[in-house]
Design an enzyme around this catalytic site. Structure first.
Site, PDB file in Angstrom:
ATOM      1  CE  LYS A  65      -6.968  -1.331   2.615  1.00 59.45           C
ATOM      2  NZ  LYS A  65      -5.645  -1.851   2.970  1.00 59.45           N
ATOM      3  CE  LYS A  94      -5.264   1.967   2.509  1.00 55.52           C
ATOM      4  NZ  LYS A  94      -4.192   1.198   3.167  1.00 55.52           N
ATOM      5  CG  ASP A 105      -1.994  -1.055   1.192  1.00 55.96           C
ATOM      6  OD1 ASP A 105      -1.787  -2.080   0.512  1.00 55.96           O
ATOM      7  OD2 ASP A 105      -3.045  -0.858   1.841  1.00 55.96           O
TER       8      ASP A 105
END
Lengths: 290, 308
Positions: free
Chosen positions: B244, B208, B145
């Protein structure tokens, strides 16, 4: 009153009290209170189990703050509630009369309610030393027991005493640092809602007292079974209902406090043991030097 | 070697051509998802689905190997009293904790995700970000991430941000790359859309919303804009990109509304942990409490559910 014909009176909307706010029930339902002669006095929120769930969340959130305030401050706040109630005494008398209580009895109910708050305000920094103890133990330890509030307390307030019964039940619960969700009298719910306004103006932090109105039959089970409630207080339950409350409460070992048969206007309805009923006893073993 | 050469579309999109966002329309649309009432069997199914999509996360300065081990144990065995629960999708930790998580998770079908690239600010030189990414992958991370350089993005240096994402993607090797836009720092929804497009073209496998360290974190409108960007990217290039939302989704009810939005924006193909995740630390417990409530009929208390 002169000129009153030209003006339409503004009636109060009786709502519930959750987390320091006055929402309507999430269910959108209501029931009516009649004045005994067939006239409608007010529409009252018919609270749902989801309202109760929301109220418990609010009470749980308020618990660390409220239980952490000093005993002295909690006493001051209870005293403040009494002051606010005194200032609005006429309104409460009128509301009780509207719900079928005689003027004389209504006046007495309000007066005793105010005095009861003062009574418990005085106990706020005194019950701890009465019930705590230093225990003799045969080892090099300093051993002592003291009270701690149990947590969130659900209260099924008495049906016959709309104001005094309500006040007499929440005062000992909150003075001990608990937070509470109360189901108001089903027959006479007006004063409980108005009392929430008094609480709101008395520096009682949001969520410490949450007030629901609605049907006993529908909500009692929830008050007894919710896993995040630490004690349940009931005042009217018939034997069968009481057994049901106790069985449901057993799931998470709630304290069950039985107040059935109390004469709320009596002196016997107030004592420090009522504070202790929603307290836990913590015992500490502290090693002594060498 | 040209970094852009390894990127998904191979080119930096013309940012002037990115679709503008109707902010009022998006907010109204997002609000409508919250009016859907999901009950009974559908709710039970949705709750299990939410669980299976959770990246169980701990990203604190105070994290210790002990805490990470505990979190991984929880990922494997969510709640004893509820048998037959689905497993969460992944555990999300800092790079220094990847080895610990990998060891505990062993053969379990749970991914290890690691934040990297000087999370959460992203304020570090590129070599350090690349090195951090490589280390996390070597330690056993299945997913990375990364955070974008918001300052550069806001200055309009799209080339810089694009190249950086592409470079990190390359450093990831086989690991999946999730690109954190940190929408709370981007401001207008137009910029969210632009950052989404940029990230997807640069090779993001997932986009995300947030690090969870900045407020506001994930919101329904922001997520909707990103989902729409994913949809349009798919129509344009035929490539699926995952989504996400992270941070601020702590209630089961809200998570279910996110699923409704996913279903109505991207359709069934995306409703799987492979393409959709929730980044959350406290959501799992609320979902577990709801599932147990459905099983017993009794409202639950956080006291009976392990914190990590």
């Amino acid at each position: 009153m002169a000129g009153s014909k030209s003006r339409m009176p503004v009636a109060k909307t009786y709502k519930i009290y959750i987390g320091g706010k006055f929402p309507r029930t999430e269910s959108g339902r209501y029931f009516t209170i009649d004045g005994g002669d067939g006239s409608v006095i007010a529409n009252i929120c018919r609270g749902s189990r989801k309202d109760f769930r929301n109220a418990v969340v609010a009470a749980r959130k308020a618990f660390p703050g409220w239980s952490g305030t000093s005993a002295y401050l909690r006493g001051q706040i209870l005293y403040r509630i009494a002051e606010m109630l005194e200032g609005r005494a006429e309104q409460f008398v009128a509301e009780l009369v509207l719900q079928g209580v005689s003027k004389r009895r209504a006046r007495k109910e309000v007066d005793v309610s105010i005095d009861r708050l003062i009574y418990y305000a005085g106990w706020s920094d005194k019950y701890q030393q009465i019930f705590s103890a230093v225990n003799p133990v045969s080892s090099p330890h300093f051993n002592f027991s003291m009270l701690e509030p149990t947590g969130v307390v659900s209260v099924l307030a008495p049906d016959d005493s709309g104001l005094l019964g309500f006040v007499s039940n929440i005062a000992p619960v909150i003075v001990g640092g608990n937070t509470t969700v109360v189901l108001a009298s089903e027959q006479r719910p007006l004063c409980a809602v108005s009392f929430a306004e008094v609480l709101h103006a008395s520096d009682v932090p949001a969520g410490v007292v949450n007030v629901l109105t609605g049907y006993r039959e529908e909500l009692t089970g929830q008050f007894a079974s919710h896993m995040d409630v630490n004690a349940v207080v009931y005042c009217d339950a018939e034997a069968d209902d009481a057994a049901d409350i106790q069985v449901r409460a057993a799931d998470n070992l709630k304290r069950v406090v039985d107040r059935v048969g109390t004469d709320w206007s009596s002196e016997n309805a107030q004592n420090p043991y009522r504070i202790k009923d929603t307290q836990e006893i913590k015992t500490t073993w502290h090693p002594i030097g060498s | 070697m040209s970094l852009a050469a390894v990127a998904a579309s191979g080119r930096i999109p013309d940012m002037g051509q990115v679709t503008l966002v109707d902010e009022v329309g998006v907010k109204e649309r997002a609000a409508r998802f919250q009016t859907r009432s999901i009950k009974k069997e559908s709710k039970a199914e949705a709750l299990r689905m939410v669980l299976s999509m959770i990246d169980l996360t701990t990203l604190e300065g105070q994290d210790t190997p002990g805490k990470v081990r505990q979190l991984c144990q929880k990922a494997i065995d969510l709640h004893d009293a509820l048998p037959d629960l689905p497993q969460v999708a992944a555990v999300c930790v800092y790079p220094t904790m990847v080895g610990v998580a990998r060891k505990v998770l062993g053969d379990a079908d749970i991914k290890v995700a690691s934040v990297a690239t000087a999370f959460p600010s992203g304020m570090a030189p590129r070599q350090i970000k690349l090195e951090e990414t490589r280390i996390a992958v070597e330690e056993g991370a299945d997913e990375i991430d990364m955070v974008i350089s918001r300052g550069r993005f806001l200055q309009g240096e799209y080339d810089f941000v694009f190249d950086e994402i592409a470079a990190i993607k390359e450093a990831c090797g086989d690991a999946h790359l999730k690109v954190i836009l940190e929408t709370g720092e981007l401001g207008a929804l137009d910029r969210v859309r632009r950052a989404s497009v940029l990230a997807m073209h640069a090779g993001a496998d997932f986009i995300k919303t947030s690090t969870g360290k900045i407020q506001p974190a994930a919101t329904l409108p922001v997520t909707l804009v990103m989902l729409q960007a994913i949809r349009d990217h798919y129509y344009e290039t035929g490539r699926m990109v995952g989504m996400k939302p992270a941070g601020g989704i702590s209630s089961a009810k809200l998570a279910v509304h996110y699923l409704v939005m996913l279903r109505e924006t991207l359709g069934n193909a995306w409703i799987t942990p492979e393409w959709y995740r929730f980044g959350a630390s406290s959501l799992a417990n609320d979902v577990l409490m709801q599932i147990r409530k459905q099983a017993t009929g009794v409202y639950q208390s956080a006291d009976y559910f392990s914190k990590d």
